[in-house]
Motif scaffolding. Structure first.
Motif, PDB file in Angstrom:
ATOM      1  N   UNK A 153     -66.203  30.749  56.674  1.00 49.48           N
ATOM      2  CA  UNK A 153     -66.436  32.188  56.609  1.00 49.48           C
ATOM      3  C   UNK A 153     -66.792  32.759  57.988  1.00 49.48           C
ATOM      4  N   UNK A 154     -67.470  31.942  58.808  1.00 51.61           N
ATOM      5  CA  UNK A 154     -67.920  32.428  60.114  1.00 51.61           C
ATOM      6  C   UNK A 154     -66.865  32.258  61.202  1.00 51.61           C
ATOM      7  N   UNK A 155     -66.204  31.083  61.228  1.00 52.21           N
ATOM      8  CA  UNK A 155     -65.323  30.753  62.347  1.00 52.21           C
ATOM      9  C   UNK A 155     -63.878  30.479  61.945  1.00 52.21           C
ATOM     10  N   UNK A 156     -63.564  30.585  60.658  1.00 55.41           N
ATOM     11  CA  UNK A 156     -62.234  30.220  60.209  1.00 55.41           C
ATOM     12  C   UNK A 156     -62.214  28.781  59.719  1.00 55.41           C
ATOM     13  N   UNK A 157     -61.108  28.383  59.111  1.00 57.16           N
ATOM     14  CA  UNK A 157     -61.053  27.059  58.483  1.00 57.16           C
ATOM     15  C   UNK A 157     -60.814  25.918  59.465  1.00 57.16           C
ATOM     16  N   UNK A 158     -60.289  26.202  60.668  1.00 58.51           N
ATOM     17  CA  UNK A 158     -59.892  25.131  61.580  1.00 58.51           C
ATOM     18  C   UNK A 158     -61.059  24.251  62.051  1.00 58.51           C
ATOM     19  N   UNK A 165     -69.574  20.048  51.433  1.00 59.70           N
ATOM     20  CA  UNK A 165     -69.179  21.069  50.455  1.00 59.70           C
ATOM     21  C   UNK A 165     -69.975  22.363  50.576  1.00 59.70           C
ATOM     22  N   UNK A 166     -71.190  22.283  51.147  1.00 58.62           N
ATOM     23  CA  UNK A 166     -71.986  23.499  51.343  1.00 58.62           C
ATOM     24  C   UNK A 166     -71.732  24.134  52.698  1.00 58.62           C
ATOM     25  N   UNK A 167     -71.736  23.279  53.750  1.00 54.44           N
ATOM     26  CA  UNK A 167     -71.600  23.800  55.108  1.00 54.44           C
ATOM     27  C   UNK A 167     -70.164  24.232  55.397  1.00 54.44           C
TER      28      UNK A 167
END
Length: 201
Positions: free
Chosen positions: A83-88, A75-77
């Motif tokens: 935010x950095x690489x997209x949701x995939x 839930x944190x990572x």
């Protein structure tokens, strides 16, 4: 409903299907063919119940513990990765990692411990393979725990950096957890009540 919400719901629906299919077929295969579970076997918590080391625990509490263990810092990572690489990448990590990695690992280790009177992985390795392998397993577990704690700590620090509510949340969590534990210990069938109170506060 806009396109982004439609895409999100599609991913959620597909994830639920993957978990359901994996639970129904892969989970059943692991339980029946690999581990050969038997409900007639008495667990150590019942067989050696002493109120200290061996305590029969409500299945809702056990579910919560194992759910938190497999979720870990997800839930944190997860939001940070998104935010950095997209949701995939995060979605694949959850789907593939939980089904093929984390779920199987936790299940196998849990039932191996149950069948060996609740002993640790290192002790089981010493008995089943040899003392040298058991010692290596103990060292490996120690370093894995250190690495895990370091990773979780870093994730928590990154998430709570310069957040004024974080210290208040941590300080408040500890007495709430103690209260929930005492409530469940001294009041019968109070798991649901303790969970609601803990979630509310």
């Amino acid at each position: 409903m806009d396109l982004d919400h439609m895409n999100a719901l599609t991913l959620v629906f597909a994830s639920i299907l993957i978990f359901a299919i994996s639970y129904r077929f892969y989970g059943v295969f692991m339980a029946q063919k690999v581990l050969r579970l038997n409900d007639a076997i008495t667990t150590p918590a019942v067989e050696f119940a002493d109120g200290h080391d061996y305590v029969k625990t409500d299945r809702k509490v056990l579910f919560g513990h194992h759910f938190a263990a497999i979720a870990a810092a997800g839930p944190l990572v997860g939001p940070v990765l998104a935010a950095q690489f997209g949701y995939l990448p995060g979605a694949l990590w959850i789907l593939i990692g939980c089904v093929l990695g984390g779920g199987v690992h936790d299940m196998v280790v849990l039932f191996a411990s149950v069948r060996h009177k609740g002993q640790s992985l290192a002790t089981i390795a010493s008995k089943e393979i040899g003392p040298v392998v058991g010692g290596i397993a103990g060292i490996a577990v120690l370093f894995i725990l250190i690495l895990t704690l370091a990773g979780l700590s870093l994730a928590c620090i990154s998430a709570m950096h310069e957040a004024p509510w974080s210290l208040f949340t941590i300080i408040l969590t500890m007495p709430i957890a103690i209260f929930m534990g005492l409530l469940m210990r001294y009041r019968a069938r109070s798991v649901t009540l303790a969970s609601i109170l803990g979630e509310y506060y």
